[in-house]
Design a protein around this motif. Structure first.
Motif, PDB file in Angstrom:
ATOM      1  N   LEU A  87      34.465  48.290  40.758  1.00 34.53           N
ATOM      2  CA  LEU A  87      32.944  49.078  41.026  1.00 34.53           C
ATOM      3  C   LEU A  87      32.131  48.553  41.844  1.00 34.53           C
ATOM      4  N   ASP A  88      32.039  46.998  41.382  1.00 32.05           N
ATOM      5  CA  ASP A  88      30.311  46.665  42.225  1.00 32.05           C
ATOM      6  C   ASP A  88      30.828  46.101  43.732  1.00 32.05           C
ATOM      7  N   MET A  89      31.872  45.982  44.021  1.00 35.34           N
ATOM      8  CA  MET A  89      32.102  46.042  45.374  1.00 35.34           C
ATOM      9  C   MET A  89      31.587  47.250  46.698  1.00 35.34           C
ATOM     10  N   TYR A  94      36.099  45.877  48.769  1.00 34.06           N
ATOM     11  CA  TYR A  94      37.274  45.520  48.207  1.00 34.06           C
ATOM     12  C   TYR A  94      38.418  45.308  48.977  1.00 34.06           C
ATOM     13  N   LEU A  95      38.533  45.939  50.118  1.00 35.02           N
ATOM     14  CA  LEU A  95      39.551  46.136  51.136  1.00 35.02           C
ATOM     15  C   LEU A  95      39.979  44.509  51.909  1.00 35.02           C
ATOM     16  N   GLU A  96      39.186  43.679  51.974  1.00 35.43           N
ATOM     17  CA  GLU A  96      39.097  42.473  52.356  1.00 35.43           C
ATOM     18  C   GLU A  96      40.212  42.185  51.593  1.00 35.43           C
ATOM     19  N   PHE A  97      39.135  42.163  49.927  1.00 34.02           N
ATOM     20  CA  PHE A  97      40.692  41.490  48.799  1.00 34.02           C
ATOM     21  C   PHE A  97      41.538  42.079  48.467  1.00 34.02           C
ATOM     22  N   LYS A 102      47.304  40.936  49.177  1.00 29.99           N
ATOM     23  CA  LYS A 102      48.760  41.301  49.436  1.00 29.99           C
ATOM     24  C   LYS A 102      48.919  40.497  50.252  1.00 29.99           C
ATOM     25  N   ASN A 103      48.453  39.579  50.502  1.00 33.18           N
ATOM     26  CA  ASN A 103      49.051  38.520  51.408  1.00 33.18           C
ATOM     27  C   ASN A 103      49.312  38.544  52.668  1.00 33.18           C
ATOM     28  N   VAL A 104      48.337  39.963  53.609  1.00 33.95           N
ATOM     29  CA  VAL A 104      48.957  40.798  54.168  1.00 33.95           C
ATOM     30  C   VAL A 104      49.290  39.415  55.445  1.00 33.95           C
TER      31      VAL A 104
END
Ligand code: ADP
Ligand code: MG
Length: 319
Positions: A87-89, A94-97, A102-104
């Motif tokens: 919630l604090d991102m 968050y999507l970068e995280f 996922k090691n895309v």
């Protein structure tokens, strides 16, 4: 693409799933329909490798979830019932995280995140903190997380719960659009929603599959009868016999009474002409209709129509 065989999940001596079998073909949108506690989330949590199972086998694109969990997880984007958001991102962070987690392998991260953001329409909030977003936007951020890495399979657990009608339509449209390229399992407890989005529907209740068919065949089995309720004031037996005199009315039940006021429910395929006749029939017998409404056929009624007496008895064993 997904094969689930003899899947059983027990908590103590209670069955959350009992010998569940189904498969999902590549490119299919499969709807998972069932009331609360049916076993939808349990099934999805098992297929995605989040929880273990007691017996059976799950294969995704040929890989066994027990033997090759990483190969399975790589192929699946999962939107759990309650997305695990930080919630604090900010949305973007968050999507970068998730991208890192996922090691895309995609080289251009920014481009990839932006395309996901555009798909679920959250560009306007991408720099906001997740804690400041409404339920609908949080759900879309979770959806975006599931899309990162462009997985071939999407598993979406009740993605429209708690959203307003406009958001529900947007999510449904996004699912339909994504379904052109991906294999999707999508759960809901609303028949009409499942029917409008899915190629095939599995109905699950109390850990068992009770039906599996196309939306068209299912509605043929369930029938297109409407459930109707009327409240009348007058003699109960007389009201009942008026209702039963109509060919288009069946399964009349008196569901409640207060003094000389009675609520009747019945299945009907009434035309407007029939409805007029019903109105006059009651009026001629001096029985006023105080209230009349159509109700959506409930999941319970659908189960009654689909489930044999034998299976109905079985329910008492697992509850
Ligand atoms: P649905 O998603 O269809 O609402 P669930 O898969 O969450 O249903 O739950 C299926 C059944 O398993 C329910 O009866 C639920 O109470 C039970 N259940 C789920 N998780 C647990 C748990 N951790 N411990 C015990 N029982 C559980
Ligand atoms: Mg659930």
């Amino acid at each position: 693409m997904i094969t689930v065989s003899h899947l059983t999940k027990r908590y103590g001596d209670k069955y959350a799933l009992n010998d569940v079998n189904f498969d999902v073909k590549k490119g299919e949108i499969l709807g998972f329909l069932g009331p609360n506690g049916a076993g939808k989330s349990t099934t999805m949590n098992i297929i995605t490798g989040y929880i273990s199972y007691t017996e059976g086998e799950v294969k995704v694109d040929g890989y066994d979830i027990m033997d090759n969990p990483m190969e399975v997880k790589k192929r699946i984007g999962y939107l759990p019932e309650i997305p695990p958001l930080y919630l604090d991102m900010t949305v973007w962070d968050y999507l970068e995280f998730v991208f890192a987690l996922k090691n895309v392998k995609t080289t251009d991260m920014k481009e990839h995140l932006q395309s996901v953001i555009d798909t679920v329409k959250i560009d306007g909030v991408k720099n906001r903190k997740i804690s400041n977003l409404s339920k609908g936007y949080r759900q879309r951020v979770g959806f975006a997380g599931a899309l990162i890495g462009d997985p071939d399979i999407l598993i979406l657990d009740e993605p429209t719960v708690g959203l307003d009608p406009k958001q529900i339509i947007e999510i449904r449209n996004a699912i339909k659009e994504l379904g052109k390229k991906k294999t999707i399992i999508f759960s809901s407890h609303i028949l009409s929603e499942i029917s409008s989005v899915c190629d095939r529907v599995i109905i699950i209740n109390k850990g068992k599959i009770v039906a599996e068919d196309t939306p068209q065949n299912l509605s043929a089995k369930i029938g297109d009868a409407q459930r109707m309720m009327i409240r009348v004031s007058g003699d109960k037996e007389q009201a009942e016999s008026i209702l039963e005199s109509f060919d288009s009315v069946s399964n009349v039940t008196c569901v409640s009474s207060l003094g000389d006021t009675f609520d009747f429910e019945f299945d009907t395929k009434m035309s407007n002409e029939d409805k007029k006749e019903l109105f006059f029939a009651f009026a001629q017998n001096s029985i006023p209709i105080l209230l009349q409404q159509e109700t959506e056929v409930s999941l319970e009624e659908i189960f009654l129509k689909l489930t044999s007496a034998k299976e109905a008895n079985y329910e008492s064993d697992i509850q």
